[in-house]
Design a protein around this motif. Structure first.
Motif, PDB file in Angstrom:
ATOM      1  N   PHE A  60     -21.340 -39.498   6.285  1.00 20.70           N
ATOM      2  CA  PHE A  60     -20.889 -40.694   7.012  1.00 20.70           C
ATOM      3  C   PHE A  60     -19.527 -41.159   6.499  1.00 20.70           C
ATOM      4  N   LEU A  61     -19.347 -41.198   5.187  1.00 23.84           N
ATOM      5  CA  LEU A  61     -18.062 -41.618   4.627  1.00 23.84           C
ATOM      6  C   LEU A  61     -16.953 -40.636   5.007  1.00 23.84           C
ATOM      7  N   ALA A  62     -17.286 -39.337   5.002  1.00 26.26           N
ATOM      8  CA  ALA A  62     -16.281 -38.336   5.362  1.00 26.26           C
ATOM      9  C   ALA A  62     -15.841 -38.499   6.812  1.00 26.26           C
ATOM     10  N   VAL A  63     -16.784 -38.767   7.706  1.00 30.82           N
ATOM     11  CA  VAL A  63     -16.452 -38.944   9.120  1.00 30.82           C
ATOM     12  C   VAL A  63     -15.556 -40.170   9.305  1.00 30.82           C
ATOM     13  N   GLN A  64     -15.846 -41.247   8.584  1.00 32.05           N
ATOM     14  CA  GLN A  64     -15.032 -42.448   8.713  1.00 32.05           C
ATOM     15  C   GLN A  64     -13.636 -42.242   8.156  1.00 32.05           C
ATOM     16  N   LEU A  65     -13.551 -41.547   7.008  1.00 35.02           N
ATOM     17  CA  LEU A  65     -12.234 -41.318   6.406  1.00 35.02           C
ATOM     18  C   LEU A  65     -11.421 -40.300   7.191  1.00 35.02           C
ATOM     19  N   ASP A  66     -12.104 -39.432   7.936  1.00 34.75           N
ATOM     20  CA  ASP A  66     -11.393 -38.438   8.733  1.00 34.75           C
ATOM     21  C   ASP A  66     -10.677 -39.067   9.926  1.00 34.75           C
ATOM     22  N   LYS A  67     -11.015 -40.302  10.243  1.00 33.73           N
ATOM     23  CA  LYS A  67     -10.351 -41.004  11.339  1.00 33.73           C
ATOM     24  C   LYS A  67      -8.976 -41.542  10.955  1.00 33.73           C
ATOM     25  N   ARG A  68      -8.575 -41.270   9.710  1.00 34.75           N
ATOM     26  CA  ARG A  68      -7.260 -41.711   9.209  1.00 34.75           C
ATOM     27  C   ARG A  68      -7.118 -43.227   9.285  1.00 34.75           C
ATOM     28  N   ILE A  69      -8.128 -43.895   8.787  1.00 33.85           N
ATOM     29  CA  ILE A  69      -8.070 -45.341   8.763  1.00 33.85           C
ATOM     30  C   ILE A  69      -7.078 -45.800   7.695  1.00 33.85           C
ATOM     31  N   ARG A  70      -6.773 -47.055   7.709  1.00 35.72           N
ATOM     32  CA  ARG A  70      -5.812 -47.592   6.762  1.00 35.72           C
ATOM     33  C   ARG A  70      -6.386 -47.569   5.346  1.00 35.72           C
ATOM     34  N   PHE A  71      -5.577 -47.231   4.373  1.00 33.58           N
ATOM     35  CA  PHE A  71      -5.951 -47.130   2.961  1.00 33.58           C
ATOM     36  C   PHE A  71      -7.030 -46.065   2.726  1.00 33.58           C
ATOM     37  N   SER A  72      -7.013 -45.017   3.534  1.00 35.28           N
ATOM     38  CA  SER A  72      -8.034 -43.972   3.370  1.00 35.28           C
ATOM     39  C   SER A  72      -7.917 -43.286   2.015  1.00 35.28           C
ATOM     40  N   ARG A  73      -6.694 -43.114   1.503  1.00 40.44           N
ATOM     41  CA  ARG A  73      -6.506 -42.496   0.191  1.00 40.44           C
ATOM     42  C   ARG A  73      -7.141 -43.326  -0.915  1.00 40.44           C
ATOM     43  N   VAL A  74      -7.033 -44.636  -0.788  1.00 42.34           N
ATOM     44  CA  VAL A  74      -7.634 -45.526  -1.786  1.00 42.34           C
ATOM     45  C   VAL A  74      -9.155 -45.399  -1.756  1.00 42.34           C
TER      46      VAL A  74
ATOM     47  N   GLN B  48     -10.910 -42.807  -0.677  1.00 39.35           N
ATOM     48  CA  GLN B  48     -11.284 -41.500  -1.197  1.00 39.35           C
ATOM     49  C   GLN B  48     -11.309 -41.494  -2.718  1.00 39.35           C
ATOM     50  N   THR B  49     -10.304 -42.087  -3.321  1.00 34.81           N
ATOM     51  CA  THR B  49     -10.239 -42.146  -4.781  1.00 34.81           C
ATOM     52  C   THR B  49     -11.396 -42.955  -5.351  1.00 34.81           C
ATOM     53  N   ALA B  50     -11.705 -44.072  -4.714  1.00 34.77           N
ATOM     54  CA  ALA B  50     -12.777 -44.931  -5.217  1.00 34.77           C
ATOM     55  C   ALA B  50     -14.136 -44.248  -5.128  1.00 34.77           C
ATOM     56  N   PHE B  51     -14.409 -43.564  -4.017  1.00 37.95           N
ATOM     57  CA  PHE B  51     -15.707 -42.910  -3.852  1.00 37.95           C
ATOM     58  C   PHE B  51     -15.815 -41.635  -4.684  1.00 37.95           C
ATOM     59  N   PHE B  52     -14.674 -40.984  -4.937  1.00 42.30           N
ATOM     60  CA  PHE B  52     -14.717 -39.732  -5.694  1.00 42.30           C
ATOM     61  C   PHE B  52     -14.634 -39.952  -7.199  1.00 42.30           C
TER      62      PHE B  52
END
Length: 327
Positions: free
Chosen positions: A124-138, A140-144
């Motif tokens: 679910f998180l991957a699908v949401q981040l794949d939409k190129r939402i704002r601050f997606s890099r942040v 990704q770093t927080a969840f990883f």
């Protein structure tokens, strides 16, 4: 005169005169091949040989030694104390050890929980981040971030969360007063689930990265064709995207099984694998380096764990090799 003929017909000028011996033409080299020096060959030999020797000595030799010791009794003091007992260790393990079958059950529960909770959440998180939402890099770093930390550090962090006196959970729910304590780590009915929450917290980020990499490999034209056909977002994911993630799902399944089988350090930091959190890896360690020092018996448990792992790994390798041959 000769100069004028040369300018008019350079090929005739280049040809030797009649009766003269043919001139051997040397090819002008268009490049050169650099030969390795003796020092280069020695360096490459060491770079290839040393890791191979270490891998064989530390992985294959130790694995073969454990298989051989599984059929013996040995206290670890002198090689003359090794005695062959055949299948006695396995018989005792399956019939007389009260911790073995609970440990197997806990490993199975570990796998089921990791598949049911953090894997879909990571998807679910991957699908949401794949939409190129704002601050997606942040995000990704927080969840990883938990994946980067060692399991021992995660165990210490969650020990603070589960502390009966000053822990975050008991402080929030008001269970940090005398007579109301909830012992998340010491209670056999709670400690396994408490450890699984910490393991799921880390595993979610791992699954998110795997699925995010898989989503990057999905052909965008498939989604565009689905949108043209009038399919909604959920229909596109269910009928187009998720089937395209089949290779990623296979990797996720294998990784999750391996994670469930090799679970050790988190439980060991929590409570040393006490009652309620027994695992096969904990039994191996407690018998080999524990007070009893039953190396042969601990090796028998390690062999059982190895066989369970091979049941999962071998089919995966076979399917992978078949795909490579077809490609």
């Amino acid at each position: 005169m000769t100069t004028e003929l040369t300018k008019e017909n350079p090929e005739a000028a280049a040809a030797p005169p009649p009766g003269a011996a043919p001139v051997e033409r040397r090819k002008v080299p268009t490049g050169h091949r650099r030969l390795l020096t003796r020092r280069d060959r020695l360096t490459l030999g060491l770079m290839a040989t040393l890791p191979t020797v270490l891998h064989i000595a530390l992985v294959w030799m130790t694995a073969l030694a454990s298989i051989a010791l599984a059929f013996t009794t040995w206290d670890g003091i002198g090689f003359d104390s090794i005695h062959w007992v055949g299948l006695q260790n396995f018989k005792e393990l399956f019939e007389q050890n009260p911790q073995f079958w609970p440990a197997v059950q806990h490993n199975v529960v570990w796998f089921v929980v990791l598949i049911v909770i953090p894997t879909p959440l990571g998807l679910f998180l991957a699908v949401q981040l794949d939409k190129r939402i704002r601050f997606s890099r942040v995000y990704q770093t927080a969840f990883f971030l938990p994946v980067v930390l060692s399991m021992a550090v995660i165990g210490f962090v969650w020990q603070l969360v589960y502390n009966p006196d000053t822990g975050l959970i008991n402080s929030v729910i008001g269970a940090n007063e005398p007579g109301k304590y909830i012992d998340w780590i010491g209670d056999p009915d709670l400690n396994l689930w408490a450890v699984l929450v910490a393991a799921s917290w880390r595993h979610t980020g791992y699954m998110m990265i795997l699925y995010l990499a898989g989503l990057k490999g999905v052909d965008p034209t498939l989604r565009e064709a689905s949108a043209i056909d009038g399919a909604g977002e959920w229909q596109t994911f269910r009928n187009v995207v998720f089937p395209a993630l089949r290779p990623t799902n296979t990797i996720v399944l294998v990784v999750t099984i391996i994670e469930a089988l090799r679970a050790f350090d988190l439980v060991y930091v929590f409570n040393g694998g006490a009652e309620g959190t027994e695992l096969l890896s904990i039994l191996v360690t407690s018998n080999i380096i524990g007070e009893s020092s039953r190396i042969g018996y601990g090796s028998a448990i390690a062999v059982v764990l190895l066989l369970i792992s091979l049941v999962v790994i071998i089919p995966y390798l076979v399917s992978t090799f078949r795909k490579e041959r077809r490609a």
